[in-house]
Motif scaffolding. Structure first.
Motif, PDB file in Angstrom:
ATOM      1  N   ASN A 207       9.289  -5.797   4.835  1.00 23.56           N
ATOM      2  CA  ASN A 207      10.161  -5.149   3.862  1.00 23.56           C
ATOM      3  C   ASN A 207      11.083  -6.154   3.182  1.00 23.56           C
ATOM      4  O   ASN A 207      11.332  -6.054   1.974  1.00 23.56           O
ATOM      5  N   GLU A 208      11.578  -7.121   3.937  1.00 18.38           N
ATOM      6  CA  GLU A 208      12.420  -8.168   3.333  1.00 18.38           C
ATOM      7  C   GLU A 208      11.634  -8.963   2.292  1.00 18.38           C
ATOM      8  O   GLU A 208      12.138  -9.253   1.202  1.00 18.38           O
ATOM      9  N   SER A 209      10.399  -9.305   2.629  1.00 24.20           N
ATOM     10  CA  SER A 209       9.555 -10.034   1.677  1.00 24.20           C
ATOM     11  C   SER A 209       9.294  -9.201   0.431  1.00 24.20           C
ATOM     12  O   SER A 209       9.330  -9.714  -0.701  1.00 24.20           O
ATOM     13  N   ALA A 210       9.016  -7.916   0.623  1.00 20.34           N
ATOM     14  CA  ALA A 210       8.759  -7.040  -0.520  1.00 20.34           C
ATOM     15  C   ALA A 210       9.992  -6.914  -1.400  1.00 20.34           C
ATOM     16  O   ALA A 210       9.888  -6.875  -2.630  1.00 20.34           O
ATOM     17  N   ARG A 211      11.175  -6.881  -0.792  1.00 24.53           N
ATOM     18  CA  ARG A 211      12.401  -6.795  -1.588  1.00 24.53           C
ATOM     19  C   ARG A 211      12.649  -8.076  -2.378  1.00 24.53           C
ATOM     20  O   ARG A 211      13.108  -8.039  -3.522  1.00 24.53           O
ATOM     21  N   LEU A 212      12.329  -9.220  -1.779  1.00 21.38           N
ATOM     22  CA  LEU A 212      12.453 -10.479  -2.521  1.00 21.38           C
ATOM     23  C   LEU A 212      11.504 -10.493  -3.710  1.00 21.38           C
ATOM     24  O   LEU A 212      11.882 -10.888  -4.820  1.00 21.38           O
ATOM     25  N   ALA A 213      10.271 -10.072  -3.491  1.00 21.73           N
ATOM     26  CA  ALA A 213       9.308 -10.036  -4.590  1.00 21.73           C
ATOM     27  C   ALA A 213       9.705  -9.005  -5.643  1.00 21.73           C
ATOM     28  O   ALA A 213       9.413  -9.182  -6.833  1.00 21.73           O
ATOM     29  N   ALA A 214      10.382  -7.955  -5.219  1.00 19.03           N
ATOM     30  CA  ALA A 214      10.742  -6.872  -6.138  1.00 19.03           C
ATOM     31  C   ALA A 214      11.771  -7.296  -7.179  1.00 19.03           C
ATOM     32  O   ALA A 214      11.830  -6.698  -8.260  1.00 19.03           O
ATOM     33  N   VAL A 215      12.588  -8.305  -6.874  1.00 18.35           N
ATOM     34  CA  VAL A 215      13.619  -8.711  -7.844  1.00 18.35           C
ATOM     35  C   VAL A 215      13.068  -9.649  -8.909  1.00 18.35           C
ATOM     36  O   VAL A 215      13.753  -9.949  -9.891  1.00 18.35           O
ATOM     37  N   LEU A 216      11.834 -10.138  -8.721  1.00 12.90           N
ATOM     38  CA  LEU A 216      11.221 -10.995  -9.730  1.00 12.90           C
ATOM     39  C   LEU A 216      10.759 -10.140 -10.905  1.00 12.90           C
ATOM     40  O   LEU A 216      10.246  -9.032 -10.696  1.00 12.90           O
ATOM     41  N   PRO A 217      10.911 -10.590 -12.134  1.00 11.67           N
ATOM     42  CA  PRO A 217      11.457 -11.896 -12.548  1.00 11.67           C
ATOM     43  C   PRO A 217      12.914 -11.824 -13.008  1.00 11.67           C
ATOM     44  O   PRO A 217      13.318 -12.588 -13.873  1.00 11.67           O
ATOM     45  N   PRO A 229      18.095   1.691  -6.123  1.00 10.35           N
ATOM     46  CA  PRO A 229      16.904   2.565  -6.117  1.00 10.35           C
ATOM     47  C   PRO A 229      15.664   1.900  -6.709  1.00 10.35           C
ATOM     48  O   PRO A 229      14.559   2.067  -6.185  1.00 10.35           O
ATOM     49  N   TYR A 230      15.830   1.150  -7.804  1.00 10.75           N
ATOM     50  CA  TYR A 230      14.674   0.521  -8.437  1.00 10.75           C
ATOM     51  C   TYR A 230      14.011  -0.480  -7.486  1.00 10.75           C
ATOM     52  O   TYR A 230      12.779  -0.469  -7.317  1.00 10.75           O
ATOM     53  N   VAL A 231      14.798  -1.357  -6.864  1.00  8.88           N
ATOM     54  CA  VAL A 231      14.238  -2.373  -5.966  1.00  8.88           C
ATOM     55  C   VAL A 231      13.600  -1.711  -4.752  1.00  8.88           C
ATOM     56  O   VAL A 231      12.532  -2.135  -4.289  1.00  8.88           O
ATOM     57  N   GLN A 232      14.211  -0.652  -4.239  1.00  9.14           N
ATOM     58  CA  GLN A 232      13.635   0.036  -3.081  1.00  9.14           C
ATOM     59  C   GLN A 232      12.289   0.664  -3.434  1.00  9.14           C
ATOM     60  O   GLN A 232      11.325   0.557  -2.653  1.00  9.14           O
ATOM     61  N   ARG A 233      12.208   1.316  -4.593  1.00  6.04           N
ATOM     62  CA  ARG A 233      10.930   1.907  -5.009  1.00  6.04           C
ATOM     63  C   ARG A 233       9.877   0.832  -5.216  1.00  6.04           C
ATOM     64  O   ARG A 233       8.728   0.970  -4.776  1.00  6.04           O
ATOM     65  N   ARG A 234      10.271  -0.239  -5.885  1.00  6.78           N
ATOM     66  CA  ARG A 234       9.312  -1.311  -6.169  1.00  6.78           C
ATOM     67  C   ARG A 234       8.866  -1.993  -4.874  1.00  6.78           C
ATOM     68  O   ARG A 234       7.702  -2.371  -4.733  1.00  6.78           O
ATOM     69  N   ALA A 235       9.774  -2.153  -3.921  1.00  6.67           N
ATOM     70  CA  ALA A 235       9.412  -2.776  -2.641  1.00  6.67           C
ATOM     71  C   ALA A 235       8.377  -1.934  -1.900  1.00  6.67           C
ATOM     72  O   ALA A 235       7.421  -2.484  -1.320  1.00  6.67           O
ATOM     73  N   ARG A 236       8.537  -0.628  -1.924  1.00  4.83           N
ATOM     74  CA  ARG A 236       7.541   0.242  -1.273  1.00  4.83           C
ATOM     75  C   ARG A 236       6.184   0.111  -1.966  1.00  4.83           C
ATOM     76  O   ARG A 236       5.134   0.072  -1.303  1.00  4.83           O
ATOM     77  N   TRP A 237       6.209   0.048  -3.292  1.00  5.80           N
ATOM     78  CA  TRP A 237       4.962  -0.125  -4.051  1.00  5.80           C
ATOM     79  C   TRP A 237       4.308  -1.460  -3.719  1.00  5.80           C
ATOM     80  O   TRP A 237       3.082  -1.543  -3.560  1.00  5.80           O
ATOM     81  N   ILE A 238       5.105  -2.503  -3.584  1.00 10.22           N
ATOM     82  CA  ILE A 238       4.586  -3.828  -3.244  1.00 10.22           C
ATOM     83  C   ILE A 238       3.953  -3.821  -1.850  1.00 10.22           C
ATOM     84  O   ILE A 238       2.866  -4.393  -1.644  1.00 10.22           O
ATOM     85  N   GLU A 239       4.591  -3.191  -0.898  1.00  9.57           N
ATOM     86  CA  GLU A 239       4.031  -3.142   0.454  1.00  9.57           C
ATOM     87  C   GLU A 239       2.669  -2.440   0.456  1.00  9.57           C
ATOM     88  O   GLU A 239       1.753  -2.857   1.180  1.00  9.57           O
ATOM     89  N   ARG A 240       2.522  -1.384  -0.342  1.00  6.19           N
ATOM     90  CA  ARG A 240       1.208  -0.727  -0.445  1.00  6.19           C
ATOM     91  C   ARG A 240       0.183  -1.672  -1.049  1.00  6.19           C
ATOM     92  O   ARG A 240      -0.971  -1.732  -0.597  1.00  6.19           O
ATOM     93  N   ASN A 241       0.588  -2.411  -2.074  1.00  2.47           N
ATOM     94  CA  ASN A 241      -0.343  -3.330  -2.721  1.00  2.47           C
ATOM     95  C   ASN A 241      -0.731  -4.491  -1.820  1.00  2.47           C
ATOM     96  O   ASN A 241      -1.847  -5.024  -1.938  1.00  2.47           O
ATOM     97  N   VAL A 242       0.167  -4.916  -0.946  1.00  4.73           N
ATOM     98  CA  VAL A 242      -0.186  -5.961   0.026  1.00  4.73           C
ATOM     99  C   VAL A 242      -1.313  -5.472   0.921  1.00  4.73           C
ATOM    100  O   VAL A 242      -2.274  -6.208   1.200  1.00  4.73           O
ATOM    101  N   ARG A 243      -1.226  -4.234   1.356  1.00  4.97           N
ATOM    102  CA  ARG A 243      -2.298  -3.672   2.182  1.00  4.97           C
ATOM    103  C   ARG A 243      -3.600  -3.573   1.388  1.00  4.97           C
ATOM    104  O   ARG A 243      -4.681  -3.830   1.915  1.00  4.97           O
ATOM    105  N   ASN A 244      -3.480  -3.225   0.104  1.00  9.58           N
ATOM    106  CA  ASN A 244      -4.687  -3.129  -0.732  1.00  9.58           C
ATOM    107  C   ASN A 244      -5.339  -4.493  -0.941  1.00  9.58           C
ATOM    108  O   ASN A 244      -6.569  -4.585  -1.089  1.00  9.58           O
ATOM    109  N   LEU A 245      -4.527  -5.560  -0.979  1.00 10.56           N
ATOM    110  CA  LEU A 245      -5.087  -6.906  -1.113  1.00 10.56           C
ATOM    111  C   LEU A 245      -5.929  -7.287   0.095  1.00 10.56           C
ATOM    112  O   LEU A 245      -6.871  -8.081  -0.014  1.00 10.56           O
ATOM    113  N   GLY A 246      -5.547  -6.762   1.252  1.00 10.82           N
ATOM    114  CA  GLY A 246      -6.258  -7.111   2.478  1.00 10.82           C
ATOM    115  C   GLY A 246      -5.376  -7.807   3.500  1.00 10.82           C
ATOM    116  O   GLY A 246      -5.873  -8.296   4.517  1.00 10.82           O
ATOM    117  N   GLY A 247      -4.070  -7.898   3.199  1.00 10.91           N
ATOM    118  CA  GLY A 247      -3.133  -8.476   4.155  1.00 10.91           C
ATOM    119  C   GLY A 247      -3.366  -9.963   4.357  1.00 10.91           C
ATOM    120  O   GLY A 247      -3.794 -10.682   3.458  1.00 10.91           O
TER     121      GLY A 247
END
Length: 255
Positions: A207-217, A229-247
């Motif tokens: 979650n920390e990594s997803a939050r760091l990625a969420a503030v870019l750019p 709220p925006y960063v929290q929503r985006r972080a959750r979306w990023i975590e789902r996409n990490v799983r979709n990539l294959g981890g």
């Protein structure tokens, strides 16, 4: 007699044939064609060196430091501490790819589909979306400056081609997660992890990594440490996409 011989030499020199005016002008400016060549060679050397040497700073870091000095903030210091990719939690580079450039492993520096989607989105209005790849952002952060001028975009494209040609993908991702700005004056995974959570980059959670990625750019607009709220929503979306990539398997397969 000596004076006569000297006078004769002067007279001979005065009457010697002179090169045409056009040739004199060409000889005066002949070095101009060498300038572009010198710039090309310099840029190739810069990129080639950084393929093997970890950058001690970037142009964005230097610009930010000068901005602080210009504003009279003499106490401002850049936070930057290099860590090899193996010393960074896999969740951070995976989150950055999931957030910024999901076709990173396949493209050669430019994602035409992402650019087309960004243009279509921006034409509809609302929040401006960019189509830059990680390689393009790295080229800008390392060597260039902000803004949207055609000169800067042209230089960015050139450096992107060099980076993609001379570096493997793992090196591109390693440098990017070390020099990306994750907060005002906070550059790279280690500095962000220490500044926000008092830990090393290798101990970052998903979650920390997803939050760091969420503030870019826009790391000066949004906070990874105190996410809205925006960063929290985006972080959750990023975590789902990490799983979709294959981890982590995706990262291990990256060359």
């Amino acid at each position: 007699m000596g004076m006569a011989r000297g006078g004769n030499k002067d007279a001979e020199a005065a009457h010697a044939p002179q090169p045409p005016a056009g040739r004199r002008r060409r000889s005066r400016w002949h070095w101009l064609w060498k300038l572009p060549l010198a710039l090309v060679l310099l840029s190739v050397a810069q990129v080639l060196v950084l393929r093997f040497v970890d950058p001690p700073f970037t142009s964005f870091m230097a610009i930010r430091q000068f901005e602080a000095l210009g504003a009279g903030d003499t106490g401002f210091r850049i936070a930057y501490d290099w860590r090899d990719l193996e010393a960074i939690a896999p969740s951070l580079p995976l989150s950055v790819v999931a957030a910024e450039d999901q076709d990173f492993a396949r493209h050669r520096g430019f994602d035409i589909r992402a650019i087309e989607r960004a243009l279509e989105h921006n034409a509809r209005g609302g929040r401006i979306r960019g189509g830059s790849t990680i390689s393009q952002q790295l080229a800008k952060n390392l060597f260039l400056w902000g803004g949207r001028s055609w000169v800067r975009k042209g230089a960015e494209a050139w450096y992107t081609v060099l980076i993609e040609t001379l570096w493997p993908k793992r090196r591109i991702l390693e440098v990017y997660v070390n020099v990306a700005e994750f907060g005002d004056g906070i550059y790279g995974a280690q500095a962000a992890a220490r500044s926000y959570w008092g830990k090393d980059a290798g101990a970052l959670g998903a979650n920390e990594s997803a939050r760091l990625a969420a503030v870019l750019p826009s790391p000066r607009r949004y906070s990874a440490h105190r996410p809205g709220p925006y960063v929290q929503r985006r972080a959750r979306w990023i975590e789902r996409n990490v799983r979709n990539l294959g981890g982590e398997a995706w990262l291990e397969a990256l060359e």
